[in-house]
Design a protein around this motif. Structure first.
Motif, mmCIF file in Angstrom:
data_model
loop_
_atom_site.group_PDB
_atom_site.id
_atom_site.type_symbol
_atom_site.label_atom_id
_atom_site.label_comp_id
_atom_site.label_asym_id
_atom_site.label_seq_id
_atom_site.Cartn_x
_atom_site.Cartn_y
_atom_site.Cartn_z
ATOM 1 N N MET A 41 0.718 -1.272 -0.168
ATOM 2 C CA MET A 41 -0.064 0.153 0.072
ATOM 3 C C MET A 41 0.834 1.193 -0.022
ATOM 4 S SD MET A 41 -2.809 1.509 0.034
ATOM 5 C CE MET A 41 -3.973 0.501 0.153
ATOM 6 N N TYR A 42 1.768 1.275 0.809
ATOM 7 C CA TYR A 42 2.655 2.419 0.862
ATOM 8 C C TYR A 42 3.695 2.633 -0.410
ATOM 9 C CZ TYR A 42 1.706 3.765 5.706
ATOM 10 O OH TYR A 42 1.015 3.790 6.841
ATOM 11 N N ARG A 43 3.888 1.515 -0.992
ATOM 12 C CA ARG A 43 4.939 1.641 -2.356
ATOM 13 C C ARG A 43 4.047 2.130 -3.388
ATOM 14 N NH1 ARG A 43 8.306 -3.553 -3.483
ATOM 15 N NH2 ARG A 43 9.371 -2.894 -1.537
ATOM 16 N N TYR A 44 2.866 1.692 -3.700
ATOM 17 C CA TYR A 44 2.264 2.049 -4.817
ATOM 18 C C TYR A 44 0.925 2.914 -4.686
ATOM 19 C CZ TYR A 44 5.126 -1.731 -6.470
ATOM 20 O OH TYR A 44 5.915 -2.949 -6.847
ATOM 21 N N GLY A 45 0.277 3.156 -3.407
ATOM 22 C CA GLY A 45 -0.616 3.704 -3.343
ATOM 23 C C GLY A 45 -0.535 5.179 -3.542
ATOM 24 N N SER A 46 -1.260 6.005 -4.178
ATOM 25 C CA SER A 46 -1.434 7.368 -4.278
ATOM 26 C C SER A 46 -2.026 7.926 -3.042
ATOM 27 C CB SER A 46 -2.555 7.835 -5.359
ATOM 28 O OG SER A 46 -4.009 7.384 -5.100
ATOM 29 N N ASP A 47 -2.022 9.330 -2.897
ATOM 30 C CA ASP A 47 -2.203 9.856 -1.764
ATOM 31 C C ASP A 47 -3.893 9.549 -1.381
ATOM 32 O OD1 ASP A 47 0.212 11.118 -1.569
ATOM 33 O OD2 ASP A 47 -0.536 13.136 -1.871
ATOM 34 N N GLU A 48 -4.541 9.740 -2.445
ATOM 35 C CA GLU A 48 -6.203 9.309 -2.441
ATOM 36 C C GLU A 48 -6.258 8.050 -1.715
ATOM 37 O OE1 GLU A 48 -10.424 9.659 -4.845
ATOM 38 O OE2 GLU A 48 -8.184 9.910 -5.962
ATOM 39 N N GLN A 49 -5.468 7.058 -2.404
ATOM 40 C CA GLN A 49 -5.453 5.642 -1.753
ATOM 41 C C GLN A 49 -5.109 5.442 -0.594
ATOM 42 O OE1 GLN A 49 -3.330 4.304 -5.144
ATOM 43 N NE2 GLN A 49 -5.076 3.046 -6.182
ATOM 44 N N LEU A 50 -4.109 6.071 -0.275
ATOM 45 C CA LEU A 50 -3.729 5.936 1.259
ATOM 46 C C LEU A 50 -4.800 6.247 2.147
ATOM 47 C CD1 LEU A 50 0.128 7.059 0.828
ATOM 48 C CD2 LEU A 50 -0.812 4.835 1.448
ATOM 49 N N LYS A 51 -5.232 7.311 1.998
ATOM 50 C CA LYS A 51 -6.457 7.982 2.672
ATOM 51 C C LYS A 51 -7.731 7.236 2.657
ATOM 52 C CE LYS A 51 -6.671 12.615 2.892
ATOM 53 N NZ LYS A 51 -6.649 13.963 2.582
ATOM 54 N N HIS A 52 -8.062 6.304 1.766
ATOM 55 C CA HIS A 52 -9.176 5.597 1.695
ATOM 56 C C HIS A 52 -9.513 4.618 2.776
ATOM 57 C CE1 HIS A 52 -12.475 3.531 -0.426
ATOM 58 N NE2 HIS A 52 -11.661 2.782 -0.434
ATOM 59 N N VAL A 53 -10.675 4.812 3.310
ATOM 60 C CA VAL A 53 -10.993 3.656 4.094
ATOM 61 C C VAL A 53 -12.152 2.790 3.561
ATOM 62 C CG1 VAL A 53 -12.101 3.159 6.450
ATOM 63 C CG2 VAL A 53 -10.572 4.944 6.274
ATOM 64 N N PRO A 54 -11.788 1.454 3.280
ATOM 65 C CA PRO A 54 -12.969 0.767 2.641
ATOM 66 C C PRO A 54 -14.284 0.491 3.381
ATOM 67 C CG PRO A 54 -10.885 -0.466 2.625
ATOM 68 C CD PRO A 54 -10.688 0.803 3.595
ATOM 69 N N PRO A 55 -15.229 0.871 2.748
ATOM 70 C CA PRO A 55 -16.679 0.772 3.168
ATOM 71 C C PRO A 55 -16.932 -0.461 4.241
ATOM 72 C CG PRO A 55 -16.875 1.669 1.242
ATOM 73 C CD PRO A 55 -15.366 1.136 1.278
ATOM 74 N N PRO A 56 -16.647 -1.709 3.866
ATOM 75 C CA PRO A 56 -16.753 -2.897 4.704
ATOM 76 C C PRO A 56 -16.043 -2.518 5.909
ATOM 77 C CG PRO A 56 -16.329 -3.253 2.427
ATOM 78 C CD PRO A 56 -15.973 -1.882 2.491
ATOM 79 N N VAL A 57 -14.921 -2.116 5.995
ATOM 80 C CA VAL A 57 -14.233 -1.988 7.188
ATOM 81 C C VAL A 57 -14.917 -0.780 8.023
ATOM 82 C CG1 VAL A 57 -11.989 -1.148 8.465
ATOM 83 C CG2 VAL A 57 -11.776 -2.420 6.327
ATOM 84 N N LEU A 58 -15.319 0.356 7.453
ATOM 85 C CA LEU A 58 -16.032 1.287 8.322
ATOM 86 C C LEU A 58 -17.306 0.606 8.770
ATOM 87 C CD1 LEU A 58 -16.058 4.290 9.057
ATOM 88 C CD2 LEU A 58 -17.348 4.712 6.975
ATOM 89 N N MET A 59 -18.050 -0.084 7.943
ATOM 90 C CA MET A 59 -19.107 -0.810 8.335
ATOM 91 C C MET A 59 -19.008 -1.632 9.662
ATOM 92 S SD MET A 59 -22.035 -3.147 6.515
ATOM 93 C CE MET A 59 -20.771 -4.458 6.454
ATOM 94 N N GLY A 60 -18.103 -2.286 9.507
ATOM 95 C CA GLY A 60 -17.675 -3.316 10.848
ATOM 96 C C GLY A 60 -17.582 -2.457 12.021
ATOM 97 N N VAL A 61 -16.761 -1.513 12.076
ATOM 98 C CA VAL A 61 -16.559 -0.675 13.244
ATOM 99 C C VAL A 61 -17.841 0.039 13.478
ATOM 100 C CG1 VAL A 61 -15.250 1.462 14.022
ATOM 101 C CG2 VAL A 61 -14.130 -0.073 12.614
ATOM 102 N N GLU A 62 -18.946 0.430 12.507
ATOM 103 C CA GLU A 62 -19.907 1.128 13.054
ATOM 104 C C GLU A 62 -20.965 0.026 13.525
ATOM 105 O OE1 GLU A 62 -20.303 4.693 9.844
ATOM 106 O OE2 GLU A 62 -20.756 3.000 9.150
ATOM 107 N N THR A 63 -21.049 -1.100 13.178
ATOM 108 C CA THR A 63 -22.097 -2.002 13.259
ATOM 109 C C THR A 63 -22.002 -3.144 14.118
ATOM 110 O OG1 THR A 63 -21.964 -3.219 11.348
ATOM 111 C CG2 THR A 63 -23.372 -1.288 11.371
ATOM 112 N N TYR A 64 -20.632 -3.866 14.165
ATOM 113 C CA TYR A 64 -20.368 -5.008 14.751
ATOM 114 C C TYR A 64 -20.314 -4.900 16.483
ATOM 115 C CZ TYR A 64 -19.783 -8.471 11.121
ATOM 116 O OH TYR A 64 -20.041 -9.369 10.028
ATOM 117 N N ASP A 65 -20.626 -6.121 17.069
ATOM 118 C CA ASP A 65 -20.734 -6.131 18.560
ATOM 119 C C ASP A 65 -19.170 -6.287 19.215
ATOM 120 O OD1 ASP A 65 -23.611 -5.870 18.584
ATOM 121 O OD2 ASP A 65 -23.268 -7.932 17.710
#
Length: 371
Positions: free
Chosen positions: A65-89
């Motif tokens: 990720m650090y080697r090939y990711g653009s600034d936008e890609q580095l800052k991106h949080v995948p929606p499934p990861v966000l959903m997990g933090v928002e909804t899982y017990d």
């Protein structure tokens, strides 16, 4: 054949640390190197009646990720990861790597960018955890990389890890329940104090904790565990400290760290190694140069520094400060996209005073607070 200690470790993590209940949605984040432990955790979650979701990563994932990711890609949080933090017990995180130095040469500016992009994720995580809506546990699976950092063989390191997590191998859960009872009373007593003074080699700090709560870390969020911590008043730290051990962040080792505080802020920062990286991390955001956590290590089964913060911050006879994000449940108002721990050993001549009363000498609580 599975090491019987792995099965006991998994049961401890599921039944005690994260307290999985029937119908809980449980996200298990882990390295592929920890699959033997993940399998046992999955089995115990299913037996308990929970619904496990396993998210596996491979050792080179962040490096790529650090080697090939653009600034936008580095800052991106995948929606499934966000959903997990928002909804899982429950979230169970198992760390395991084959190279702890893989990110040592990553541009610090990219690390700052990635941390900034994940700020919303951290804010949601901390808020839900403080509200009791998200139970989380962090544990480690022993690998050769960790063993090498600790200057042990893999077998020696496995003994160290399981010994720190399960001091009473015949009744691991019972041990932590007894430990929890003692430390809860300690945290309650500390919470009633307004300020602390810490004295040690090249260290003299005054820390205000007015109306802040000390939390007992008794094996629920970390395994192993053993610390009491709070979020100090943001502008209430004065003095200086020299930390005893290297501080490691994103695979980068910073040693010989010294901070000078004025009105809670790090106004001077020195380091013998990787000082520029340290200075850049302190500039991540406004909260990065303030302290989010003040803690005292209480696990007397962990006696040596191993370059693994999950164990090192619990060393009995030490205290640590974390710059950056504080935990809202303590009353901390410090907000940041980083949280980085620095450890100071008090076992040789150190003292802690609470409201002008000596409560701790040479790495141990004294008087009625002694274990």
């Amino acid at each position: 054949m599975v090491d019987s200690r792995i099965r006991k470790y998994a049961e401890l993590i599921v039944a005690y640390s994260s307290g999985v209940k029937p119908n809980d949605k449980v996200m298990i984040n882990s390295s592929v190197l920890a699959i033997p432990l993940v399998k046992e955790i999955q089995a115990f979650v299913l037996k308990t009646g929970g619904f496990p979701l396993i998210m596996l990563n491979f050792p080179e994932m962040e490096e790529i990720m650090y080697r090939y990711g653009s600034d936008e890609q580095l800052k991106h949080v995948p929606p499934p990861v966000l959903m997990g933090v928002e909804t899982y017990d429950v979230m169970i995180n198992i760390v395991g790597t084959d190279n702890t130095k893989a990110l040592s040469n990553v541009d610090p500016a990219k690390v700052v960018l990635r941390n900034q992009g994940r700020k919303e994720l951290m804010d949601i995580f901390l808020k839900r955890a403080a509200e009791g809506h998200l139970r989380w546990t962090l544990a480690l699976f022993p690998t050769n990389a960790y063993a090498q950092d600790a200057e042990m063989s893999l077998e020696e390191y496995e003994d160290f890890v399981y010994g720190a997590c399960m001091p009473d191998d015949s009744d691991p859960i019972g041990y932590w329940q007894r430990f929890s009872e003692w430390q809860a009373s300690l945290a309650e007593w500390l919470s009633k104090r307004r300020h602390f003074r810490i004295l040690g080699p090249e260290t003299d700090l005054t820390i205000k904790t007015d109306n802040r709560v000390f939390i007992s870390c008794d094996g629920h969020h970390n395994m192993p565990d053993g610390e009491v911590f709070t979020g100090p008043v943001e502008h209430g730290i004065e003095g200086y400290v020299k930390f005893s051990y290297p501080a490691i962040y994103q695979g980068r080792e910073v040693s010989g760290v010294e901070f000078v505080f004025k009105e809670g802020k790090v106004v001077e920062a020195r380091a013998e190694k990787n000082r520029e990286f340290l200075l850049q991390m302190l500039k991540t955001d406004e909260g990065a140069s303030y302290v989010g956590e003040f803690a005292i290590g209480t696990n007397e089964g962990i006696k040596r520094f191993t370059k693994q913060i999950l164990f090192d911050e619990k060393i009995g006879g030490t205290f640590h400060l974390a710059i950056g994000a504080g935990y809202p449940e303590t009353g901390s108002k410090n907000v940041s996209s980083i949280h980085w721990d620095f450890i100071c050993d008090l076992r040789s001549g150190g003292e802690i005073w609470a409201d002008d009363e000596l409560i701790y000498r040479d790495g141990k609580f004294i008087g009625d607070l002694a274990k």
